[in-house]
Design a protein around this motif. Structure first.
Motif, mmCIF file in Angstrom:
data_model
loop_
_atom_site.group_PDB
_atom_site.id
_atom_site.type_symbol
_atom_site.label_atom_id
_atom_site.label_comp_id
_atom_site.label_asym_id
_atom_site.label_seq_id
_atom_site.Cartn_x
_atom_site.Cartn_y
_atom_site.Cartn_z
ATOM 1 N N LYS A 100 -25.323 10.262 44.545
ATOM 2 C CA LYS A 100 -25.611 10.154 43.113
ATOM 3 C C LYS A 100 -24.844 8.996 42.474
ATOM 4 C CE LYS A 100 -22.064 13.275 41.328
ATOM 5 N NZ LYS A 100 -21.787 14.463 40.531
ATOM 6 N N LEU A 101 -23.863 8.445 43.183
ATOM 7 C CA LEU A 101 -23.088 7.308 42.698
ATOM 8 C C LEU A 101 -23.708 6.039 43.266
ATOM 9 C CD1 LEU A 101 -19.496 8.775 43.206
ATOM 10 C CD2 LEU A 101 -21.020 9.003 41.233
ATOM 11 N N ILE A 115 -14.385 8.295 43.801
ATOM 12 C CA ILE A 115 -14.561 8.342 42.351
ATOM 13 C C ILE A 115 -15.076 6.987 41.893
ATOM 14 C CG2 ILE A 115 -13.463 8.691 40.099
ATOM 15 C CD1 ILE A 115 -11.115 10.033 41.586
ATOM 16 N N THR A 170 -22.432 6.306 36.207
ATOM 17 C CA THR A 170 -21.724 7.438 36.805
ATOM 18 C C THR A 170 -20.201 7.240 36.762
ATOM 19 O OG1 THR A 170 -22.047 6.470 39.013
ATOM 20 C CG2 THR A 170 -23.657 8.128 38.281
ATOM 21 N N GLN A 188 -17.355 9.888 37.665
ATOM 22 C CA GLN A 188 -17.874 10.966 38.502
ATOM 23 C C GLN A 188 -17.403 10.782 39.945
ATOM 24 O OE1 GLN A 188 -22.100 11.768 38.043
ATOM 25 N NE2 GLN A 188 -22.032 11.027 35.926
ATOM 26 N N TRP A 189 -17.410 11.883 40.667
ATOM 27 C CA TRP A 189 -16.987 11.835 42.070
ATOM 28 C C TRP A 189 -17.988 12.570 42.952
ATOM 29 C CZ3 TRP A 189 -15.702 16.502 44.499
ATOM 30 C CH2 TRP A 189 -15.481 17.600 43.648
ATOM 31 N N PHE A 191 -10.856 14.006 36.332
ATOM 32 C CA PHE A 191 -11.868 14.057 37.381
ATOM 33 C C PHE A 191 -12.104 15.481 37.884
ATOM 34 C CE2 PHE A 191 -9.663 9.906 37.739
ATOM 35 C CZ PHE A 191 -10.671 9.152 37.186
#
Length: 177
Positions: free
Chosen positions: A7-8, A86, A94, A97-98, A153
């Motif tokens: 998703k990153l 991260i 993103t 996000q991680w 995070f």
């Protein structure tokens, strides 16, 4: 190799595509051409091995600051680890996000981490070896990190309190953008 974008944006979990027979299997672990076909960086300048004696060892969350920011390609060659990245790219959708992936000697997965990410892991077995390929030479004055348990995070680690962690990794500052 099978490339699965996380998703990153730009971060991939890469799975081996083994050819099996009665001897075991054969698989590519690295192919410049295949990486280039996915638009990934291929200028590997250094390879590193991290040996981790105890289950629960935590290393991270590390990065190198510009202009020495590095792309990493990470694989567990013995044992097992919970690998976390991260997104610290401030212009990214993103940002902050991680994602995590379990890398083991059995699953033959690898993690491609683009520039602008912090990276760390926690070992899930004793005697875990991690193999890194990186696109920049280590530069001590460019070293950076954020605390493994930074509430910004809220990373969920499999072992809540690290069994082994360096004083440097336990004292990274909380993140400020």
């Amino acid at each position: 190799m099978i490339f699965n974008e996380t998703k990153l944006r730009g971060a991939y979990i890469i799975e081996a595509n083994p050819i099996k027979d009665n001897r075991g299997f054969f698989s590519r672990a690295w192919c410049k051409r295949e990486f280039e076909q996915h638009g990934l960086e291929t200028n590997i300048v250094q390879c590193n091995i991290s040996y981790n004696l105890k289950k629960g060892t935590l290393r991270g969350m590390h990065y190198q600051k510009n202009p020495y920011s590095e792309t990493k390609y990470i694989r567990c060659i013995k044992g097992a680890l919970y690998d976390v990245i991260i997104d610290l790219r401030e212009d990214s959708k993103t940002f902050g996000q991680w994602v995590e992936v379990e890398l083991t000697e059995e699953n033959n997965k690898a993690l491609y981490v683009p520039k602008g990410f912090a990276h760390g892991f926690q070992t899930l077995q004793d005697n875990t070896y991690v193999y890194y390929q990186v696109t920049e030479y280590y530069t001590s004055e460019a070293e950076g990190g954020v605390r493994w348990n930074d509430p910004k995070f809220n990373i969920i680690w499999p072992i809540k309190e690290p069994i082994v962690i360096s004083s440097k990794d336990s004292s990274w500052p909380l993140f400020k953008s």
